[in-house]
Design a protein around this motif. Structure first.
Motif, short mmCIF file in Angstrom:
data_model
loop_
_atom_site.label_atom_id
_atom_site.label_comp_id
_atom_site.label_asym_id
_atom_site.label_seq_id
_atom_site.Cartn_x
_atom_site.Cartn_y
_atom_site.Cartn_z
N GLY A 181 0.78 -1.23 0.00
CA GLY A 181 0.00 0.00 0.00
C GLY A 181 0.81 1.28 0.00
O GLY A 181 0.25 2.37 -0.07
N THR A 221 2.67 2.79 -2.23
CA THR A 221 2.59 3.69 -3.40
C THR A 221 1.36 4.60 -3.31
O THR A 221 1.38 5.72 -3.82
CB THR A 221 2.58 2.93 -4.74
N LYS A 222 0.30 4.14 -2.66
CA LYS A 222 -0.89 4.98 -2.52
C LYS A 222 -0.59 6.22 -1.68
O LYS A 222 -1.26 7.24 -1.83
CB LYS A 222 -2.03 4.18 -1.89
N THR A 223 0.41 6.14 -0.83
CA THR A 223 0.74 7.28 0.03
C THR A 223 1.57 8.33 -0.69
O THR A 223 1.69 9.45 -0.20
CB THR A 223 1.50 6.83 1.30
N ARG A 263 1.48 8.58 -4.40
CA ARG A 263 0.96 8.83 -5.75
C ARG A 263 0.34 10.21 -5.82
O ARG A 263 -0.52 10.56 -5.01
CB ARG A 263 -0.10 7.78 -6.13
N THR A 301 -1.44 -1.61 -7.96
CA THR A 301 -1.71 -0.27 -8.45
C THR A 301 -1.31 -0.10 -9.91
O THR A 301 -1.52 0.94 -10.47
CB THR A 301 -0.92 0.77 -7.63
#
Length: 145
Positions: A18, A20-22, A24, A143
């Motif tokens: 998770g 990369t969600k932080t 992007r 992602t």
């Protein structure tokens, strides 16, 4: 490259599910960048493709640096995504260093496995120099990055 990411902290950054969600960037920021890049590449409006990171976020690429973003033509998901996922598996398992994967993908995603000294057979990634050192593919960060 993302200055927040280095070999010493991959467990809390690129190898953490998770992550990369932080980092992007929002599409509100990248849409105008994408349009400018598409124009620079002379792509027709509405051309199929994605605004992609040359060095993916899951390999510690810079999230919103225009030098790390390009319009990748073709369908989504694209073949580059699978290469990024397998390189991440190799990095997170300790098979290769992060900088090796970053350099290989930045040079050319189509030759990244060879450039990183890897061989891939299905979901298994092995060192070319030591074919007994392998990692079974896990899956990317879900992602496409």
């Amino acid at each position: 490259m993302n200055p927040q990411v280095n070999q010493a902290d991959i467990g809390s950054t690129v190898c953490k599910s998770g992550w990369t969600k932080t980092v992007r960037p929002p599409t509100s920021k990248t849409n105008s960048m994408k349009a400018a890049t598409a124009k620079a590449y002379s792509l027709q409006p509405g051309a199929t493709g994605e605004y992609d990171h040359l060095v993916s976020l899951e390999l510690g690429g810079a999230p919103d640096d225009p030098r790390n973003l390009w319009v990748e033509p073709g369908k989504i998901p694209n073949p580059k995504d699978a290469v990024e996922n397998k390189l991440k598996d190799a990095v997170c398992s300790g098979l290769i260093p992060l900088t090796t994967a970053q350099t290989a993908i930045a040079h050319s995603w189509t030759t990244a496995f060879d450039d990183a000294g890897l061989r891939v057979n299905g979901g298994t990634v092995c060192l070319r120099a030591d074919p007994h050192k392998c990692v079974k593919g896990q899956r990317g960060d879900d992602t496409g990055e």
